[in-house]
Design a protein around this motif. Sequence first.
Motif, short mmCIF file in Angstrom:
data_model
loop_
_atom_site.label_atom_id
_atom_site.label_comp_id
_atom_site.label_asym_id
_atom_site.label_seq_id
_atom_site.Cartn_x
_atom_site.Cartn_y
_atom_site.Cartn_z
N CYS A 54 0.85 -1.19 0.00
CA CYS A 54 0.00 0.00 0.00
C CYS A 54 0.89 1.24 0.00
O CYS A 54 1.75 1.39 0.87
N PRO A 55 0.69 2.15 -0.95
CA PRO A 55 1.53 3.35 -0.98
C PRO A 55 1.19 4.34 0.15
O PRO A 55 1.99 5.20 0.47
N GLU A 56 0.03 4.18 0.77
CA GLU A 56 -0.38 5.11 1.81
C GLU A 56 0.16 4.73 3.19
O GLU A 56 0.74 5.54 3.89
N CYS A 57 -0.04 3.44 3.59
CA CYS A 57 0.30 3.07 4.97
C CYS A 57 1.44 2.06 5.07
O CYS A 57 1.93 1.78 6.15
N GLY A 58 1.85 1.45 3.95
CA GLY A 58 2.95 0.50 3.98
C GLY A 58 2.53 -0.94 4.19
O GLY A 58 3.38 -1.83 4.27
N PHE A 59 1.22 -1.24 4.26
CA PHE A 59 0.75 -2.62 4.36
C PHE A 59 1.27 -3.39 3.15
O PHE A 59 1.23 -2.92 2.03
N SER A 60 1.81 -4.61 3.40
CA SER A 60 2.31 -5.41 2.28
C SER A 60 1.82 -6.85 2.42
O SER A 60 1.59 -7.34 3.52
N THR A 61 1.65 -7.52 1.28
CA THR A 61 1.18 -8.89 1.26
C THR A 61 1.62 -9.58 -0.03
O THR A 61 1.93 -8.92 -1.02
N ARG A 62 1.66 -10.91 0.01
CA ARG A 62 1.89 -11.73 -1.18
C ARG A 62 0.59 -12.42 -1.61
O ARG A 62 0.55 -13.09 -2.61
N ASP A 63 -0.46 -12.25 -0.82
CA ASP A 63 -1.74 -12.90 -1.08
C ASP A 63 -2.41 -12.25 -2.28
O ASP A 63 -2.67 -11.05 -2.31
N ALA A 64 -2.74 -13.07 -3.29
CA ALA A 64 -3.35 -12.55 -4.51
C ALA A 64 -4.80 -12.12 -4.29
O ALA A 64 -5.39 -11.45 -5.15
N ASP A 65 -5.40 -12.52 -3.17
CA ASP A 65 -6.78 -12.15 -2.90
C ASP A 65 -6.94 -10.68 -2.53
O ASP A 65 -8.04 -10.15 -2.57
N TYR A 66 -5.86 -10.03 -2.16
CA TYR A 66 -5.92 -8.61 -1.79
C TYR A 66 -5.57 -7.75 -2.99
O TYR A 66 -4.47 -7.83 -3.52
N ASP A 67 -6.53 -6.92 -3.43
CA ASP A 67 -6.26 -5.92 -4.46
C ASP A 67 -6.16 -4.53 -3.85
O ASP A 67 -5.55 -3.64 -4.41
N PHE A 68 -6.81 -4.39 -2.68
CA PHE A 68 -6.85 -3.10 -2.01
C PHE A 68 -6.40 -3.28 -0.56
O PHE A 68 -6.56 -4.34 0.03
N CYS A 69 -5.86 -2.23 0.00
CA CYS A 69 -5.40 -2.24 1.39
C CYS A 69 -6.60 -2.38 2.33
O CYS A 69 -7.58 -1.65 2.19
N PRO A 70 -6.54 -3.31 3.28
CA PRO A 70 -7.65 -3.45 4.23
C PRO A 70 -7.73 -2.30 5.24
O PRO A 70 -8.74 -2.13 5.90
N ARG A 71 -6.69 -1.52 5.35
CA ARG A 71 -6.68 -0.42 6.32
C ARG A 71 -7.31 0.86 5.78
O ARG A 71 -8.11 1.50 6.44
N ASP A 72 -6.90 1.23 4.53
CA ASP A 72 -7.40 2.51 4.01
C ASP A 72 -8.03 2.41 2.62
O ASP A 72 -8.49 3.40 2.09
N GLY A 73 -8.06 1.23 2.02
CA GLY A 73 -8.74 1.06 0.74
C GLY A 73 -7.94 1.45 -0.48
O GLY A 73 -8.46 1.43 -1.60
N ALA A 74 -6.67 1.81 -0.34
CA ALA A 74 -5.85 2.20 -1.49
C ALA A 74 -5.46 0.94 -2.28
O ALA A 74 -5.30 -0.14 -1.72
N ARG A 75 -5.31 1.11 -3.59
CA ARG A 75 -4.91 -0.02 -4.43
C ARG A 75 -3.46 -0.39 -4.12
O ARG A 75 -2.60 0.47 -4.01
N LEU A 76 -3.20 -1.72 -3.99
CA LEU A 76 -1.85 -2.19 -3.73
C LEU A 76 -1.01 -2.16 -5.01
O LEU A 76 -1.52 -2.44 -6.09
N VAL A 77 0.25 -1.80 -4.87
CA VAL A 77 1.17 -1.75 -6.01
C VAL A 77 2.33 -2.70 -5.76
O VAL A 77 2.72 -2.94 -4.61
N GLU A 78 2.87 -3.27 -6.84
CA GLU A 78 4.03 -4.18 -6.70
C GLU A 78 5.27 -3.40 -6.33
O GLU A 78 5.50 -2.30 -6.82
N ARG A 79 6.07 -4.02 -5.47
CA ARG A 79 7.37 -3.42 -5.11
C ARG A 79 8.38 -3.82 -6.12
O ARG A 79 8.42 -4.84 -6.66
#
Length: 79
Positions: A54-79
């Motif tokens: 997540c570019p907003e809060c730093g939440f990171s995951t490898r789970d493909a089920d997450y497209d958006f951050c569960p904390r703030d709803g921002a779209r996840l981007v690849e590192r």
Amino acid sequence: MGSRTRTALVSLAASLAVSAAVYHYTGWFVFFIALPFVPLLFREDETEPPVRECPECGFSTRDADYDFCPRDGARLVER
């Protein structure tokens, strides 16, 4: 060659060496010591999915089920 394959080969060689030493000193054939390592030789290396963050809060995951951050709803981007 992956680390799993190297580990399996070294373990297999060590197991065979122990089996040969036991056979040499006792006369007992103990090849079964090597059998647990055989499946590791033929297993394919599994690649992990990329880390997405997540570019907003730093939440990171490898789970493909997450497209958006569960904390703030921002779209996840690849590192």
